[in-house]
Scaffold this motif. Structure first.
Motif, short mmCIF file in Angstrom:
data_model
loop_
_atom_site.label_atom_id
_atom_site.label_comp_id
_atom_site.label_asym_id
_atom_site.label_seq_id
_atom_site.Cartn_x
_atom_site.Cartn_y
_atom_site.Cartn_z
N ASP A 151 42.45 72.70 26.61
CA ASP A 151 42.30 74.11 26.96
C ASP A 151 41.92 74.91 25.72
O ASP A 151 42.68 75.72 25.21
N VAL A 152 40.72 74.68 25.22
CA VAL A 152 40.24 75.36 24.02
C VAL A 152 39.31 76.48 24.44
O VAL A 152 38.22 76.24 24.94
N GLN A 153 39.77 77.73 24.26
CA GLN A 153 38.99 78.90 24.66
C GLN A 153 38.54 79.74 23.47
O GLN A 153 37.71 80.62 23.64
N ASP A 154 39.10 79.51 22.30
CA ASP A 154 38.79 80.32 21.13
C ASP A 154 37.71 79.64 20.31
O ASP A 154 37.88 78.51 19.84
N GLY A 155 36.58 80.33 20.12
CA GLY A 155 35.49 79.76 19.36
C GLY A 155 35.77 79.63 17.88
O GLY A 155 35.06 78.91 17.17
N ARG A 156 36.81 80.31 17.38
CA ARG A 156 37.14 80.22 15.96
C ARG A 156 38.16 79.13 15.68
O ARG A 156 38.62 79.00 14.55
N LEU A 157 38.52 78.34 16.68
CA LEU A 157 39.43 77.22 16.47
C LEU A 157 38.68 76.09 15.79
O LEU A 157 37.67 75.59 16.30
N ASN A 158 39.14 75.69 14.62
CA ASN A 158 38.48 74.67 13.82
C ASN A 158 38.97 73.30 14.29
O ASN A 158 40.02 72.82 13.87
N MET A 159 38.21 72.66 15.17
CA MET A 159 38.62 71.38 15.73
C MET A 159 38.53 70.26 14.70
O MET A 159 39.16 69.21 14.86
N ALA A 160 37.75 70.45 13.63
CA ALA A 160 37.65 69.41 12.60
C ALA A 160 38.95 69.28 11.82
O ALA A 160 39.25 68.20 11.31
N LEU A 161 39.72 70.36 11.72
CA LEU A 161 40.97 70.33 10.97
C LEU A 161 42.21 70.33 11.86
O LEU A 161 43.29 70.01 11.40
N PHE A 179 42.79 78.07 12.77
CA PHE A 179 41.85 79.12 13.17
C PHE A 179 41.15 79.66 11.93
O PHE A 179 41.81 80.06 10.96
N ASP A 180 39.82 79.66 11.96
CA ASP A 180 39.01 80.20 10.87
C ASP A 180 38.32 81.47 11.35
O ASP A 180 37.75 81.50 12.45
N SER A 181 38.35 82.49 10.51
CA SER A 181 37.68 83.74 10.85
C SER A 181 36.78 84.15 9.70
O SER A 181 37.01 83.79 8.54
N THR A 182 35.75 84.89 10.03
CA THR A 182 34.93 85.55 9.02
C THR A 182 35.20 87.04 9.09
O THR A 182 35.80 87.54 10.06
N TRP A 183 34.77 87.76 8.07
CA TRP A 183 35.04 89.20 8.06
C TRP A 183 34.35 89.90 9.23
O TRP A 183 34.81 90.95 9.69
N SER A 184 33.26 89.31 9.74
CA SER A 184 32.58 89.92 10.88
C SER A 184 33.40 89.80 12.17
O SER A 184 33.12 90.50 13.15
N ASP A 185 34.42 88.92 12.19
CA ASP A 185 35.28 88.80 13.36
C ASP A 185 36.27 89.95 13.46
O ASP A 185 36.88 90.15 14.52
N PHE A 186 36.48 90.70 12.39
CA PHE A 186 37.41 91.82 12.41
C PHE A 186 36.68 93.06 12.95
O PHE A 186 35.71 93.53 12.35
N LYS A 187 37.17 93.56 14.08
CA LYS A 187 36.55 94.70 14.75
C LYS A 187 37.43 95.94 14.61
O LYS A 187 38.66 95.84 14.63
N PRO A 188 36.82 97.12 14.49
CA PRO A 188 37.62 98.35 14.32
C PRO A 188 38.20 98.82 15.65
O PRO A 188 37.52 98.85 16.68
N PHE A 189 39.49 99.20 15.61
CA PHE A 189 40.18 99.74 16.78
C PHE A 189 40.98 100.98 16.34
O PHE A 189 41.42 101.08 15.19
N TYR A 190 41.13 101.88 17.29
CA TYR A 190 41.96 103.06 17.06
C TYR A 190 42.88 103.23 18.26
O TYR A 190 42.41 103.46 19.38
N ARG A 191 44.18 103.05 18.03
CA ARG A 191 45.19 103.13 19.08
C ARG A 191 44.86 102.19 20.24
O ARG A 191 44.96 102.54 21.42
N GLY A 192 44.42 100.98 19.89
CA GLY A 192 44.16 99.95 20.88
C GLY A 192 42.81 100.01 21.54
O GLY A 192 42.51 99.16 22.39
#
Length: 421
Positions: free
Chosen positions: A161-171, A179-192
């Motif tokens: 059940d792998v739904q997250d594309g940032r899950l590093n299956m090699a490790l 889970f590996d993320s890049t800075w582009s994965d961080f999205k801006p939110f304000y009060r949700g």
């Protein structure tokens, strides 16, 4: 677990590999929907048992959506700074290592068969948040909302059940999700709610003021008890280590034919877990052999070696060469040879004097055996134990397995009774 190719930020203590800091439960404080009248709650704790998992951080709690009409969140925030500046020039993102089976199960209230908390399913999605500015305080003491940069990750319910594309299956292995993320994965939110990136400005992780872990209802999509056990938080350098451990990144960045993966075994120095990795041999596009880069330290070290050798030869010549030999080669003046022997002798005596000084200083600062500070101090964390208990504390396996508290000091009277009576 190996941290090869990454910079560890937080890891199991008490003494993780530098520059990482050990996980500490008192570094976090709760920011739950109770500030808005909700009933969700969260807390953190450090695993003490079993020994293989000792020092890992557990983020757990209960996410409720009924009180606030479908909304709800539970989070733990920390203002403890990262041990290194997360500059975009040096790092490409973050790596979060999560243990598949947490050692803590959050209690769940009685239910009529539906999902606890009013959500459609259990809590599997979490958010890693970074605030790059300090929230201001209102007159009533509450903090004002600011733009938050969020990265969401989802824990699989099983290996299939792998739904997250940032899950590093090699490790990822039998014990951990990676889970590996890049800075582009961080999205801006304000009060949700999402914010236009142009309005939010550029995300600068180097200015991190506060970071947190959150479980959010996602508009009643999930609720109930949750527990996430974090092994480590790491920063991914901008060099090729990120691509070398992420097959997707390799395929997108270098669209060339790859050879068969070559498995390697990394031995966990702390918990003796086999942590599998995969390295991909990618042929050079130009077909040329890359030249190994050498650091400037090698040149400085060689220059220092030459300088020390010349100094030693000159010192020996000054101390042992007869006067007529020096005068025959045109050297008519040189310092008195007595200094060639006095300086080393005085240096050796100074070293011995330093040893004697430290021994005396330690003896002066050491309290007498009868002083109470030998068994207690202002930082004590005494575990309340009844002297009437017949079972030894460490024989009570049920109590140890269910305990997630920090390390305690045992009263001297209890230790004496168990050891000598």
């Amino acid at each position: 677990m190996s941290y090869t190719g990454t910079t560890a930020l937080f890891a199991p203590g008490p003494n993780p590999r530098a520059p990482a800091r050990p996980w500490r439960s008192d570094d976090f404080f709760a920011v739950d929907d109770r500030v808005r009248g909700g009933t969700s709650h969260s807390h953190t704790a450090i695993v003490q048992y079993p020994p293989n998992n000792r020092g890992e951080l557990v983020f757990s709690g209960f996410l409720d959506t009924l009180t606030l009409g479908g909304a709800g969140f539970a989070s733990q925030s920390s203002t403890t700074p990262f041990p290194v500046k997360l500059s975009k020039d040096d790092f490409i993102g973050l790596r979060l290592v999560v243990r598949k089976q947490a050692n803590w199960e959050e209690p769940s209230p009685p239910s009529d068969g539906s999902n606890p908390g009013g959500g459609k399913g259990p809590v599997t999605s979490f958010v890693f948040e970074i605030k790059t500015e300090e929230p201001k305080r209102r007159p009533d003491g509450r903090r004002e909302s600011v733009v938050v940069w969020e990265w969401s990750f989802t824990l699989p319910q099983g290996d299939d059940d792998v739904q997250d594309g940032r899950l590093n299956m090699a490790l990822t292995n039998d014990d951990f999700w990676v889970f590996d993320s890049t800075w582009s994965d961080f999205k801006p939110f304000y009060r949700g709610r999402p914010v236009d990136p142009d309005t939010a400005g550029e995300f600068n992780p180097a200015n991190t003021y506060e970071w947190s872990l959150m479980a959010r209802s996602n508009f009643q999509a999930q609720s109930g008890p949750f527990a996430v056990q974090l092994h480590s938080l790491n920063a991914l350098p901008t060099e090729d280590q990120f691509s070398a451990t992420d097959p997707n990144a390799v395929a997108s960045a270098l669209p060339v034919e790859q050879t068969e993966p070559h498995p390697e075994s990394w031995l966990d120095e702390k918990s003796h877990h086999s942590f599998r990795a995969t390295s991909f041999r990618v042929p050079s596009p130009s077909g040329t052999t890359s030249v190994t880069e050498r650091s400037s330290g090698e040149y400085y070290g060689f220059a220092l070696f030459i300088f020390a050798t010349l100094l030693w030869v000159g010192w020996i010549a000054w101390a042992l060469t007869p006067d007529h030999v020096l005068q025959s080669v045109g050297i008519g003046w040189y310092p008195n040879r007595e200094w060639a022997f006095l300086l080393p002798a005085w240096s050796l005596f100074a070293v011995l004097a330093v040893y004697a000084g430290f021994i005396g200083l330690n003896a002066r600062n050491t309290p007498e055996l009868g002083e109470v500070v030998n068994v207690t101090d202002t930082a004590q964390n005494v575990l309340p134990i009844s002297m009437e208990d017949e079972m030894h504390l460490f024989d009570d396996q049920d109590r140890l397995e269910k305990s997630l508290h920090d390390i305690y000091d045992l009263p001297p009277t209890y230790v004496s009774r168990q050891m000598h009576l």
